[in-house]
Design a protein around this motif. Structure first.
Motif, PDB file in Angstrom:
ATOM      1  N   LEU A 167      -1.120   2.118  -4.455  1.00 28.13           N
ATOM      2  CA  LEU A 167      -1.249   1.841  -5.884  1.00 28.13           C
ATOM      3  C   LEU A 167      -2.513   2.490  -6.418  1.00 28.13           C
ATOM      4  CD1 LEU A 167      -0.351  -1.966  -5.969  1.00 28.13           C
ATOM      5  CD2 LEU A 167       1.161  -0.017  -6.287  1.00 28.13           C
ATOM      6  N   SER A 168      -2.532   2.748  -7.706  1.00 25.74           N
ATOM      7  CA  SER A 168      -3.706   3.334  -8.354  1.00 25.74           C
ATOM      8  C   SER A 168      -4.571   2.233  -8.934  1.00 25.74           C
ATOM      9  CB  SER A 168      -3.282   4.285  -9.471  1.00 25.74           C
ATOM     10  OG  SER A 168      -2.489   5.334  -8.958  1.00 25.74           O
ATOM     11  N   PRO A 169      -5.888   2.448  -9.021  1.00 21.60           N
ATOM     12  CA  PRO A 169      -6.755   1.482  -9.692  1.00 21.60           C
ATOM     13  C   PRO A 169      -6.236   1.200 -11.102  1.00 21.60           C
ATOM     14  CG  PRO A 169      -8.072   3.108  -8.535  1.00 21.60           C
ATOM     15  CD  PRO A 169      -6.644   3.577  -8.453  1.00 21.60           C
ATOM     16  N   GLY A 170      -6.288  -0.052 -11.490  1.00 20.59           N
ATOM     17  CA  GLY A 170      -5.816  -0.442 -12.804  1.00 20.59           C
ATOM     18  C   GLY A 170      -4.321  -0.639 -12.907  1.00 20.59           C
ATOM     19  N   ASP A 171      -3.590  -0.484 -11.800  1.00 18.55           N
ATOM     20  CA  ASP A 171      -2.137  -0.628 -11.796  1.00 18.55           C
ATOM     21  C   ASP A 171      -1.790  -2.066 -11.417  1.00 18.55           C
ATOM     22  OD1 ASP A 171       0.553  -0.267 -11.754  1.00 18.55           O
ATOM     23  OD2 ASP A 171       0.583   1.225 -10.158  1.00 18.55           O
ATOM     24  N   LYS A 223      16.709 -14.017  -3.255  1.00 16.86           N
ATOM     25  CA  LYS A 223      17.334 -14.914  -4.222  1.00 16.86           C
ATOM     26  C   LYS A 223      16.295 -15.546  -5.144  1.00 16.86           C
ATOM     27  CE  LYS A 223      21.430 -15.865  -1.422  1.00 16.86           C
ATOM     28  NZ  LYS A 223      22.242 -16.898  -0.736  1.00 16.86           N
ATOM     29  N   ILE A 224      15.118 -15.828  -4.605  1.00 20.63           N
ATOM     30  CA  ILE A 224      14.034 -16.323  -5.459  1.00 20.63           C
ATOM     31  C   ILE A 224      13.637 -15.239  -6.448  1.00 20.63           C
ATOM     32  CG2 ILE A 224      11.638 -17.069  -5.512  1.00 20.63           C
ATOM     33  CD1 ILE A 224      13.441 -19.253  -4.520  1.00 20.63           C
ATOM     34  N   HIS A 225      13.533 -14.013  -5.991  1.00 23.78           N
ATOM     35  CA  HIS A 225      13.207 -12.895  -6.886  1.00 23.78           C
ATOM     36  C   HIS A 225      14.265 -12.745  -7.977  1.00 23.78           C
ATOM     37  CE1 HIS A 225      10.389 -10.673  -3.842  1.00 23.78           C
ATOM     38  NE2 HIS A 225       9.858 -11.774  -4.341  1.00 23.78           N
ATOM     39  N   GLN A 226      15.519 -12.924  -7.611  1.00 22.94           N
ATOM     40  CA  GLN A 226      16.590 -12.826  -8.595  1.00 22.94           C
ATOM     41  C   GLN A 226      16.471 -13.935  -9.634  1.00 22.94           C
ATOM     42  OE1 GLN A 226      20.513 -12.820  -6.902  1.00 22.94           O
ATOM     43  NE2 GLN A 226      21.551 -12.777  -8.877  1.00 22.94           N
ATOM     44  N   VAL A 262       9.406  -9.045 -15.215  1.00 24.15           N
ATOM     45  CA  VAL A 262       8.364  -8.714 -14.246  1.00 24.15           C
ATOM     46  C   VAL A 262       8.536  -7.259 -13.850  1.00 24.15           C
ATOM     47  CG1 VAL A 262       7.374  -9.241 -11.990  1.00 24.15           C
ATOM     48  CG2 VAL A 262       8.303 -11.090 -13.382  1.00 24.15           C
ATOM     49  N   ASP A 263       7.511  -6.455 -14.031  1.00 29.01           N
ATOM     50  CA  ASP A 263       7.653  -5.030 -13.730  1.00 29.01           C
ATOM     51  C   ASP A 263       7.296  -4.678 -12.295  1.00 29.01           C
ATOM     52  OD1 ASP A 263       4.929  -5.382 -13.825  1.00 29.01           O
ATOM     53  OD2 ASP A 263       4.551  -3.866 -15.358  1.00 29.01           O
ATOM     54  N   ASP A 264       6.781  -5.642 -11.538  1.00 28.89           N
ATOM     55  CA  ASP A 264       6.383  -5.390 -10.153  1.00 28.89           C
ATOM     56  C   ASP A 264       6.479  -6.714  -9.407  1.00 28.89           C
ATOM     57  OD1 ASP A 264       5.277  -4.725  -7.742  1.00 28.89           O
ATOM     58  OD2 ASP A 264       3.398  -3.956  -8.542  1.00 28.89           O
ATOM     59  N   MET A 265       7.666  -7.032  -8.871  1.00 28.24           N
ATOM     60  CA  MET A 265       7.915  -8.348  -8.297  1.00 28.24           C
ATOM     61  C   MET A 265       6.988  -8.656  -7.128  1.00 28.24           C
ATOM     62  SD  MET A 265       9.792 -10.985  -8.975  1.00 28.24           S
ATOM     63  CE  MET A 265      11.256 -10.434  -9.862  1.00 28.24           C
ATOM     64  N   GLN A 266       6.744  -7.652  -6.253  1.00 28.05           N
ATOM     65  CA  GLN A 266       5.832  -7.889  -5.136  1.00 28.05           C
ATOM     66  C   GLN A 266       4.378  -7.980  -5.592  1.00 28.05           C
ATOM     67  OE1 GLN A 266       8.601  -6.010  -4.575  1.00 28.05           O
ATOM     68  NE2 GLN A 266       9.447  -7.405  -3.056  1.00 28.05           N
ATOM     69  N   GLN A 287      -0.475  -6.792   7.911  1.00 29.69           N
ATOM     70  CA  GLN A 287      -0.339  -7.988   7.100  1.00 29.69           C
ATOM     71  C   GLN A 287       1.130  -8.422   7.033  1.00 29.69           C
ATOM     72  OE1 GLN A 287      -0.795 -10.743   5.590  1.00 29.69           O
ATOM     73  NE2 GLN A 287      -1.966 -10.374   3.732  1.00 29.69           N
ATOM     74  N   PRO A 288       1.503  -9.500   7.720  1.00 29.93           N
ATOM     75  CA  PRO A 288       2.892  -9.951   7.659  1.00 29.93           C
ATOM     76  C   PRO A 288       3.182 -10.818   6.439  1.00 29.93           C
ATOM     77  CG  PRO A 288       1.681 -11.332   9.169  1.00 29.93           C
ATOM     78  CD  PRO A 288       0.706 -10.283   8.680  1.00 29.93           C
ATOM     79  N   TYR A 289       2.159 -11.074   5.634  1.00 35.43           N
ATOM     80  CA  TYR A 289       2.323 -12.008   4.518  1.00 35.43           C
ATOM     81  C   TYR A 289       2.700 -11.323   3.207  1.00 35.43           C
ATOM     82  CZ  TYR A 289       0.182 -15.579   7.481  1.00 35.43           C
ATOM     83  OH  TYR A 289      -0.082 -16.446   8.500  1.00 35.43           O
ATOM     84  N   LYS A 290       2.068 -10.191   2.893  1.00 35.95           N
ATOM     85  CA  LYS A 290       2.294  -9.607   1.581  1.00 35.95           C
ATOM     86  C   LYS A 290       2.003  -8.116   1.618  1.00 35.95           C
ATOM     87  CE  LYS A 290       1.538 -10.669  -3.299  1.00 35.95           C
ATOM     88  NZ  LYS A 290       2.976 -10.773  -3.567  1.00 35.95           N
ATOM     89  N   SER A 291       2.755  -7.349   0.800  1.00 35.42           N
ATOM     90  CA  SER A 291       2.622  -5.903   0.827  1.00 35.42           C
ATOM     91  C   SER A 291       1.603  -5.374  -0.164  1.00 35.42           C
ATOM     92  CB  SER A 291       3.986  -5.249   0.543  1.00 35.42           C
ATOM     93  OG  SER A 291       4.460  -5.625  -0.746  1.00 35.42           O
ATOM     94  N   ARG A 292       1.319  -6.132  -1.214  1.00 34.30           N
ATOM     95  CA  ARG A 292       0.318  -5.682  -2.162  1.00 34.30           C
ATOM     96  C   ARG A 292      -0.262  -6.842  -2.954  1.00 34.30           C
ATOM     97  NH1 ARG A 292       5.245  -3.318  -3.569  1.00 34.30           N
ATOM     98  NH2 ARG A 292       6.119  -3.776  -5.636  1.00 34.30           N
ATOM     99  N   ILE A 293      -1.480  -6.631  -3.425  1.00 34.33           N
ATOM    100  CA  ILE A 293      -2.194  -7.659  -4.161  1.00 34.33           C
ATOM    101  C   ILE A 293      -3.040  -6.965  -5.223  1.00 34.33           C
ATOM    102  CG2 ILE A 293      -4.138  -7.712  -2.531  1.00 34.33           C
ATOM    103  CD1 ILE A 293      -2.673 -10.864  -4.053  1.00 34.33           C
ATOM    104  N   GLY A 294      -2.871  -7.361  -6.471  1.00 32.87           N
ATOM    105  CA  GLY A 294      -3.581  -6.670  -7.539  1.00 32.87           C
ATOM    106  C   GLY A 294      -3.225  -5.198  -7.556  1.00 32.87           C
ATOM    107  N   SER A 295      -4.246  -4.335  -7.555  1.00 38.03           N
ATOM    108  CA  SER A 295      -3.995  -2.892  -7.528  1.00 38.03           C
ATOM    109  C   SER A 295      -4.121  -2.306  -6.136  1.00 38.03           C
ATOM    110  CB  SER A 295      -4.989  -2.186  -8.464  1.00 38.03           C
ATOM    111  OG  SER A 295      -6.320  -2.301  -7.969  1.00 38.03           O
TER     112      SER A 295
END
Length: 432
Positions: free
Chosen positions: A72-76, A162-165, A173-177, A420-428
């Motif tokens: 991801l880019s800064p500010g994204d 299904k939760i995301h759906q 939401v433009d970025d679900m993760q 990281q098995p918990y999450k693929s991205r956080i903030g930017s």
């Protein structure tokens, strides 16, 4: 710090590792192959203030981490529209969405407590409170969403896709993760961390005060996993004397609040294994055969005796691994002796972390950190707080594009992708 295993090999085995994590840690946090001898991390109604059971990550059904994913880019930052904003600002970089599943008991009180008494009161979150926006959503249908409890009725999880759906049907939401999601349901005492955080409430609890005691600081504990912090507590002990198998040490030591022998991330020196003499299990490394090792400080039934504030005081035997500090196949199940020297204020270097495998943690007991005992501690330990502060600053403020955050972002992006098995991205920070 130990040398990382090759990326290609880790990617090949990471799915297997995650499955093992689920099997070993759901419920009481480990001990696959034997019964555990205490219930401080078990499911069910706990006494007020009891630490929550271990977090575990269900195999993600729609995770889009993978090789070749661009950073991801800064500010994204992700955005949310058409869902109620209940705290903070819609312009905030980090978005937290609390999902009320089937009119969960004490939902409003749990959300208010998380916003006001956790994010709004605890360092470092309180210092960055303006960078968090808090939203709510109501949905229903546990069965249709694939929700079920984990092993031994501890914690619960649903089908992430299904939760995301369900979110997409109500919110834009433009970025679900890219958003942090906390599902709250009437599923009893327990919590699980992951791409989606699942938090159990219970209609049998007598009132909201009791509910908040049960769930004290648990939201920030689970969210901190997304920012790169591991659990610091033990997760059980095998009665057959074998070592608890959690994450491989090469993987667990990548987390910001775990390290190898000596804890060089936050200590400048450490005493050698020959001086590890004060703990109740200091004799472990002297045993050269399995029988002597696995019988030390155990009952006839194989249960591990405790000492020093209810900490495990027995040994575990590894058939194929010689520990890189103790130089032995016999090691303490859990260490309470500080080997660290000239460490960050308020910290040390103690054997055991990530559910008892051979990593080293910065604090000793439940009271010392929210990452050790959320229900016991009033604050994060210094190592965890500093790691959180840097991740928030470099992944969710205007500093994310500065030179001071450049090296951090590169390292953190690699951590998210590889370990990281918990999450693929956080903030930017993270990957698409």
């Amino acid at each position: 710090m130990s040398q990382s295993i090759p990326t290609s090999l880790l990617r090949a085995f990471l799915p297997l590792v995650l499955i093992c994590v689920v099997l070993l840690m759901s419920g009481c946090g480990g001990g696959g192959g034997g019964d555990e001898d205490r219930s401080s991390t078990s499911s069910g109604n706990a006494d007020p203030g009891q630490a929550p059971p271990p977090s575990y990550e269900p195999p993600p059904s729609d995770s889009n981490t993978g090789t070749g994913s661009p950073s991801l880019s800064p500010g994204d930052y992700a955005s949310i529209q058409n869902c109620p904003l209940v705290g903070g600002s819609s312009a905030a970089e980090f978005k937290l969405l609390f999902i009320n599943l089937d009119s969960a008991p004490y939902f409003d009180e749990i959300v208010s407590d998380a916003i006001e008494n956790q994010f709004g009161a605890l360092a470092p979150f309180v210092d960055y409170f303006s960078h968090f926006g808090f939203y709510t959503l109501e949905t229903e249908g546990q069965a249709n969403l694939g929700c079920e409890k984990g092993q031994d009725e501890a914690a619960f999880s649903c089908d992430n896709s299904k939760i995301h759906q369900a979110i997409a049907e109500q919110c834009e939401v433009d970025d679900m993760q890219g958003i942090i999601k906390v599902v709250i349901a009437d599923m009893g005492y327990g919590a699980s961390g992951g791409e989606i955080i699942y938090l159990g409430s219970d209609r049998s609890w007598p009132d909201s005060s009791y509910a908040l005691q049960q769930l004290r600081n648990i939201v920030v504990h689970e969210v901190a996993h997304n920012f790169g912090l591991a659990d610091l507590y033990d997760g059980g002990i095998n009665t057959d004397g074998s070592a608890v198998a959690g994450w491989p040490s090469e993987m667990s030591r990548q987390w910001a609040n775990l390290d190898g022998p000596g804890c060089s991330k936050w200590c400048n020196n450490y005493k050698p294994a020959s001086e590890y003499t004060q703990s109740a299990n200091a004799s472990c490394a002297t045993f050269t055969d399995r029988a002597s090792c696995t019988s030390f400080n155990r009952t006839d039934a194989g249960e591990c005796k405790t000492a020093d504030g209810d900490s495990y005081a027995c040994c575990a035997w590894s058939e194929d691994t010689t520990d890189d500090y103790f130089g032995s196949q016999c090691t303490p199940v859990w260490g309470t002796e500080d080997i660290g020297q000239d460490c960050l204020e308020g910290t040390g270097c103690f054997y055991g972390g990530a559910y008892g495998n051979n990593s080293w943690r910065p604090v000793k007991t439940w009271d010392d950190s929210i990452m050790y005992g959320a229900g016991h501690s009033e604050a994060f330990d210094t190592v965890s707080e500093q790691a959180l502060r840097e991740a928030i600053r470099c992944c969710g403020t205007s500093d994310d594009s500065t030179a001071s955050c450049s090296a951090f972002r590169e390292t953190f992006n690699n951590f998210l992708l590889e370990y990281q098995p918990y999450k693929s991205r956080i903030g930017s920070c993270g990957t698409r």
